[in-house]
Design a protein around this motif. Sequence first.
Motif, PDB file in Angstrom:
ATOM      1  N   HIS A 205     -30.221  43.622 -33.930  1.00 49.05           N
ATOM      2  CA  HIS A 205     -30.417  44.084 -32.564  1.00 49.05           C
ATOM      3  C   HIS A 205     -30.149  42.930 -31.601  1.00 49.05           C
ATOM      4  CE1 HIS A 205     -34.398  42.510 -33.733  1.00 49.05           C
ATOM      5  NE2 HIS A 205     -34.561  42.215 -32.468  1.00 49.05           N
ATOM      6  N   VAL A 206     -29.862  43.311 -30.374  1.00 47.50           N
ATOM      7  CA  VAL A 206     -29.492  42.356 -29.329  1.00 47.50           C
ATOM      8  C   VAL A 206     -30.487  42.499 -28.194  1.00 47.50           C
ATOM      9  CG1 VAL A 206     -27.649  41.601 -27.773  1.00 47.50           C
ATOM     10  CG2 VAL A 206     -27.062  42.647 -29.972  1.00 47.50           C
ATOM     11  N   VAL A 207     -30.871  41.374 -27.591  1.00 50.39           N
ATOM     12  CA  VAL A 207     -31.796  41.400 -26.459  1.00 50.39           C
ATOM     13  C   VAL A 207     -31.283  40.450 -25.382  1.00 50.39           C
ATOM     14  CG1 VAL A 207     -33.269  39.630 -27.526  1.00 50.39           C
ATOM     15  CG2 VAL A 207     -34.194  41.075 -25.723  1.00 50.39           C
ATOM     16  N   THR A 208     -31.418  40.870 -24.132  1.00 47.94           N
ATOM     17  CA  THR A 208     -30.993  40.051 -23.004  1.00 47.94           C
ATOM     18  C   THR A 208     -31.790  40.442 -21.780  1.00 47.94           C
ATOM     19  OG1 THR A 208     -29.078  39.271 -21.747  1.00 47.94           O
ATOM     20  CG2 THR A 208     -29.153  41.616 -22.271  1.00 47.94           C
ATOM     21  N   ALA A 209     -31.667  39.662 -20.715  1.00 44.36           N
ATOM     22  CA  ALA A 209     -32.380  39.926 -19.461  1.00 44.36           C
ATOM     23  C   ALA A 209     -31.410  39.781 -18.299  1.00 44.36           C
ATOM     24  CB  ALA A 209     -33.561  38.968 -19.293  1.00 44.36           C
ATOM     25  N   LEU A 210     -31.221  40.868 -17.552  1.00 40.19           N
ATOM     26  CA  LEU A 210     -30.404  40.840 -16.340  1.00 40.19           C
ATOM     27  C   LEU A 210     -31.256  40.426 -15.148  1.00 40.19           C
ATOM     28  CD1 LEU A 210     -28.408  44.175 -16.682  1.00 40.19           C
ATOM     29  CD2 LEU A 210     -27.639  41.896 -17.299  1.00 40.19           C
TER      30      LEU A 210
ATOM     31  N   ILE B 235     -34.006  25.947 -24.576  1.00 44.51           N
ATOM     32  CA  ILE B 235     -34.963  25.071 -25.265  1.00 44.51           C
ATOM     33  C   ILE B 235     -36.276  25.803 -25.566  1.00 44.51           C
ATOM     34  CG2 ILE B 235     -36.305  22.948 -25.080  1.00 44.51           C
ATOM     35  CD1 ILE B 235     -33.315  22.551 -25.642  1.00 44.51           C
ATOM     36  N   PRO B 236     -36.905  26.528 -24.594  1.00 45.13           N
ATOM     37  CA  PRO B 236     -38.121  27.274 -24.953  1.00 45.13           C
ATOM     38  C   PRO B 236     -37.906  28.285 -26.068  1.00 45.13           C
ATOM     39  CG  PRO B 236     -37.892  27.151 -22.567  1.00 45.13           C
ATOM     40  CD  PRO B 236     -36.615  26.623 -23.147  1.00 45.13           C
ATOM     41  N   ILE B 237     -36.757  28.965 -26.083  1.00 47.61           N
ATOM     42  CA  ILE B 237     -36.505  29.960 -27.138  1.00 47.61           C
ATOM     43  C   ILE B 237     -36.376  29.278 -28.493  1.00 47.61           C
ATOM     44  CG2 ILE B 237     -34.755  31.551 -28.015  1.00 47.61           C
ATOM     45  CD1 ILE B 237     -34.311  32.505 -25.184  1.00 47.61           C
ATOM     46  N   ILE B 238     -35.642  28.173 -28.557  1.00 49.03           N
ATOM     47  CA  ILE B 238     -35.495  27.461 -29.830  1.00 49.03           C
ATOM     48  C   ILE B 238     -36.846  26.944 -30.312  1.00 49.03           C
ATOM     49  CG2 ILE B 238     -34.454  25.439 -30.925  1.00 49.03           C
ATOM     50  CD1 ILE B 238     -32.041  25.846 -29.069  1.00 49.03           C
TER      51      ILE B 238
ATOM     52  N   GLY C  62     -29.264  36.509 -41.920  1.00 45.83           N
ATOM     53  CA  GLY C  62     -30.622  36.719 -41.438  1.00 45.83           C
ATOM     54  C   GLY C  62     -31.070  35.698 -40.421  1.00 45.83           C
ATOM     55  N   HIS C  63     -30.134  35.069 -39.739  1.00 43.18           N
ATOM     56  CA  HIS C  63     -30.470  34.049 -38.755  1.00 43.18           C
ATOM     57  C   HIS C  63     -30.541  34.667 -37.358  1.00 43.18           C
ATOM     58  CE1 HIS C  63     -26.155  34.432 -38.869  1.00 43.18           C
ATOM     59  NE2 HIS C  63     -26.009  33.718 -37.775  1.00 43.18           N
ATOM     60  N   THR C  64     -30.926  33.869 -36.386  1.00 37.23           N
ATOM     61  CA  THR C  64     -30.966  34.287 -34.984  1.00 37.23           C
ATOM     62  C   THR C  64     -29.846  33.579 -34.228  1.00 37.23           C
ATOM     63  OG1 THR C  64     -33.370  34.576 -35.085  1.00 37.23           O
ATOM     64  CG2 THR C  64     -32.369  34.430 -32.902  1.00 37.23           C
ATOM     65  N   VAL C  65     -29.128  34.331 -33.406  1.00 36.87           N
ATOM     66  CA  VAL C  65     -28.000  33.777 -32.645  1.00 36.87           C
ATOM     67  C   VAL C  65     -28.359  33.730 -31.169  1.00 36.87           C
ATOM     68  CG1 VAL C  65     -25.622  34.183 -31.908  1.00 36.87           C
ATOM     69  CG2 VAL C  65     -26.268  34.535 -34.299  1.00 36.87           C
ATOM     70  N   LEU C  66     -28.070  32.601 -30.516  1.00 33.70           N
ATOM     71  CA  LEU C  66     -28.210  32.451 -29.069  1.00 33.70           C
ATOM     72  C   LEU C  66     -26.817  32.339 -28.479  1.00 33.70           C
ATOM     73  CD1 LEU C  66     -31.149  31.768 -29.909  1.00 33.70           C
ATOM     74  CD2 LEU C  66     -31.157  30.018 -28.142  1.00 33.70           C
TER      75      LEU C  66
ATOM     76  N   VAL D  64     -29.686  38.872 -32.009  1.00 31.61           N
ATOM     77  CA  VAL D  64     -28.876  38.078 -31.087  1.00 31.61           C
ATOM     78  C   VAL D  64     -29.567  38.063 -29.730  1.00 31.61           C
ATOM     79  CG1 VAL D  64     -26.667  37.872 -29.888  1.00 31.61           C
ATOM     80  CG2 VAL D  64     -26.724  38.647 -32.269  1.00 31.61           C
ATOM     81  N   ILE D  65     -29.714  36.873 -29.147  1.00 32.81           N
ATOM     82  CA  ILE D  65     -30.284  36.726 -27.811  1.00 32.81           C
ATOM     83  C   ILE D  65     -29.176  36.258 -26.880  1.00 32.81           C
ATOM     84  CG2 ILE D  65     -32.020  35.574 -26.391  1.00 32.81           C
ATOM     85  CD1 ILE D  65     -33.668  35.092 -28.912  1.00 32.81           C
ATOM     86  N   VAL D  66     -28.876  37.057 -25.862  1.00 25.92           N
ATOM     87  CA  VAL D  66     -27.900  36.668 -24.851  1.00 25.92           C
ATOM     88  C   VAL D  66     -28.676  36.062 -23.687  1.00 25.92           C
ATOM     89  CG1 VAL D  66     -26.046  37.435 -23.338  1.00 25.92           C
ATOM     90  CG2 VAL D  66     -26.355  38.527 -25.569  1.00 25.92           C
ATOM     91  N   LEU D  67     -28.524  34.763 -23.480  1.00 24.99           N
ATOM     92  CA  LEU D  67     -29.286  34.062 -22.461  1.00 24.99           C
ATOM     93  C   LEU D  67     -28.805  34.442 -21.062  1.00 24.99           C
ATOM     94  CD1 LEU D  67     -29.597  30.499 -24.016  1.00 24.99           C
ATOM     95  CD2 LEU D  67     -31.051  32.479 -24.333  1.00 24.99           C
ATOM     96  N   THR D  68     -29.712  34.318 -20.099  1.00 25.26           N
ATOM     97  CA  THR D  68     -29.396  34.621 -18.705  1.00 25.26           C
ATOM     98  C   THR D  68     -28.814  33.376 -18.048  1.00 25.26           C
ATOM     99  OG1 THR D  68     -31.294  36.128 -18.660  1.00 25.26           O
ATOM    100  CG2 THR D  68     -30.289  35.548 -16.545  1.00 25.26           C
ATOM    101  N   PRO D  69     -27.519  33.363 -17.713  1.00 26.42           N
ATOM    102  CA  PRO D  69     -26.929  32.162 -17.108  1.00 26.42           C
ATOM    103  C   PRO D  69     -27.335  32.004 -15.652  1.00 26.42           C
ATOM    104  CG  PRO D  69     -25.289  33.893 -17.275  1.00 26.42           C
ATOM    105  CD  PRO D  69     -26.542  34.436 -17.916  1.00 26.42           C
ATOM    106  N   GLU D  70     -26.999  30.855 -15.091  1.00 27.38           N
ATOM    107  CA  GLU D  70     -27.251  30.589 -13.682  1.00 27.38           C
ATOM    108  C   GLU D  70     -26.117  31.165 -12.832  1.00 27.38           C
ATOM    109  OE1 GLU D  70     -29.937  29.256 -12.525  1.00 27.38           O
ATOM    110  OE2 GLU D  70     -30.849  28.596 -14.404  1.00 27.38           O
ATOM    111  N   GLY D  71     -26.381  31.325 -11.549  1.00 27.63           N
ATOM    112  CA  GLY D  71     -25.331  31.710 -10.620  1.00 27.63           C
ATOM    113  C   GLY D  71     -25.333  33.175 -10.265  1.00 27.63           C
ATOM    114  N   ALA D  72     -24.535  33.498  -9.245  1.00 28.09           N
ATOM    115  CA  ALA D  72     -24.482  34.857  -8.721  1.00 28.09           C
ATOM    116  C   ALA D  72     -23.806  35.824  -9.667  1.00 28.09           C
ATOM    117  CB  ALA D  72     -23.753  34.853  -7.367  1.00 28.09           C
ATOM    118  N   THR D  73     -22.980  35.324 -10.587  1.00 33.07           N
ATOM    119  CA  THR D  73     -22.256  36.200 -11.516  1.00 33.07           C
ATOM    120  C   THR D  73     -22.947  36.317 -12.869  1.00 33.07           C
ATOM    121  OG1 THR D  73     -20.879  34.367 -12.312  1.00 33.07           O
ATOM    122  CG2 THR D  73     -20.082  35.610 -10.392  1.00 33.07           C
ATOM    123  N   ALA D  74     -24.243  36.008 -12.924  1.00 37.70           N
ATOM    124  CA  ALA D  74     -24.957  35.999 -14.205  1.00 37.70           C
ATOM    125  C   ALA D  74     -24.885  37.347 -14.906  1.00 37.70           C
ATOM    126  CB  ALA D  74     -26.416  35.597 -13.980  1.00 37.70           C
ATOM    127  N   ASP D  75     -25.139  38.436 -14.180  1.00 39.85           N
ATOM    128  CA  ASP D  75     -25.144  39.763 -14.807  1.00 39.85           C
ATOM    129  C   ASP D  75     -23.756  40.138 -15.322  1.00 39.85           C
ATOM    130  OD1 ASP D  75     -27.766  39.799 -14.146  1.00 39.85           O
ATOM    131  OD2 ASP D  75     -27.668  41.468 -12.737  1.00 39.85           O
TER     132      ASP D  75
END
Length: 645
Positions: free
Chosen positions: A244-249, A140-143, A128-132, A209-220
């Motif tokens: 459920h899983v959430v992310t931002a492209l 840091i803001p999400i945590i 029942g935990h949250t995964v990043l 699960v939260i998939v963070l948006t990485p930096e750079g041109a290949t983020a998506d």
Amino acid sequence: MGHTRPPSFRLRLRYWFDNTMARSTPALIGWLSALCTAVVVPVSVLLVWAEAHTPTTPRNLLLAAWKNVGTVFKLGGPVGTPVFVLLSVLVAALGVFFASTLVGLITTGVNEKIMDLRKGRSVVLEDGHTVLLGWSEQAIPIISELAQANANLRRAAVAVLADRDKTEMEDEIRALVPKPGPTRVICRTGRPDDPADVALVGTGTARSVIVLTPEGATADAQIVRTLLALNRGPAVPGQRRPGHVVTALRDAANLTAARLAGGPRTRVLCYDEIMARLIVQTCRQPGLPLVYLELLDYAGDEFYVTAEPRLAGRTYGEALLAYETSAVAGLRTADGTLLLNPPSATPIGEGDAIIAVSRDDDTVVLAQTPPAVDPTALADPVERPARPESVLMLGWNRRAPLIADLLARYVTEGSVLDVVADGPGPAQARAQALDGARAAGRGAPPDEVVASPLKTAFREGDIGSPHTLHALDIGSYDHVVVLGYDDTDAWQADSRTLVTLLHLRDLERSLGRPIHVVAEMNDDRSRALAPVNEGDDFVVNGRLIALLLTQIAENADLARLFDILFSPGGSEICLRPAAGYVRPGTEVSFATVVEAARRRGESALGYRVGADAARAPAYGIRINPPKSTLVRFEPEDSVIVLTGH
């Protein structure tokens, strides 16, 4: 030609010693034994000589010295025949070797286990935990938000998997999230796109699960790979798929691929679309980013979906005044449909749930008695005829054409968007991108020419130069938008934005009146450095997306809610002059404001005090005040309402 001086004896000895040591462990043991023998044997003889009762015969002297040597080397120093002494030394040496080897093996194993734990390679056994997954400025803001959301729980856990050193992540979290409360943060080192590594953080038993948006041109592309890795599991026996899983492209063109990779349980946001919509809405609704930050931050009031069977058979209009400490915003029907700000006469059916803004999910409770409403204080609606708007955009990034597209959907005929920017890339390409956005503003296909109410123009110029800004007629524009360049890193982009804002402050002084500026920032720390006046709005990209991801991770229903709020043509949050709801200078309850908004087909969520617009931290924003709260509005105050477009 001179003669080279031969190496000294000391250098030759050092060279021979280094070559000997290069032979690894045997050489090290030999040198250590020789050094100990060279020191221990003479000292043992001196100890015998220094005793009070020194042996008188050579044999006794040798025996005493041998006992001292044996004691030092743990050989026991037994005496007897030469064969007996030799065998005792051999047995003692084997014992010392065995004990030393055993101690070495134990020490090495413990050190390896400690290093393995420090590297973060052990499996997380949580439920029942949250995964990043991943690491970026969103982490840091999400945590921090998850820690606040879990403050009323006895046990809560957040597991982080990133291709970074475990101790570095823990140190950064400890420094920036000093009081996580009951929430434990567990870090693991690994690749988020490797199914075996993903299994380390217990995604199969996670609530979300939260998939963070990485930096750079290949983020998506990295996000798509991570979503595929999640679907390859579970790699640990007994684990299931996460709730459920959430992310931002970043690019809307990759939404389809990401949704296919993630499957039906994945909610995919579009980073650029949300930011562009918020910038456009803020141009027309000053103060809107502050409202969203208040609604998304767990330190304040948030959206909750709560079932209330006692409201079945009543109307949405009646539900608006049925709560004392919650602001009703819509309905979720029994079939899962979300209705934000439906018509007042909409009936509430069996199985329907209330969408409300409240302090927590356990504060969405019906009032004991209906709040008092003063109908005599209601004011006639103030109609504001649509007029052409002029917008100046300073700077350029990949969201600029999308902003022009969305702006064309809102404005009336004769509106103007002027863009001033510099940097790599031909100016002609940027001008063509703006021209394409004008047709898109009317929803036309790319190959169809459609008249747009928005006229666009592009010119080259350094927005950090005072000469460029002074050459523009800044005072003739209704809104000024400052975009951060995306051809540099986030820190440099924010630094250029800060310089531009300082020059705009200088122009304000010469004009003698404020300029409404909407500035895009990447880092919340840059927002704290920005020169502020009451007419400024700051859209902090990283923080806003982090808050959105956290809200949806905690409640998957909110993904559809925010999609409606950030879509042109759907319901939206507006700040309207308070004089159009209640008579200025009259003390009224907030329930009266709610009733005034209901008669206009709107849902009141709060208000903003104009006199406090420049005062941190709330900047005059008050979300979800109790219905019994008494307030006296002045002409510069606003009511925050949820309304249709």
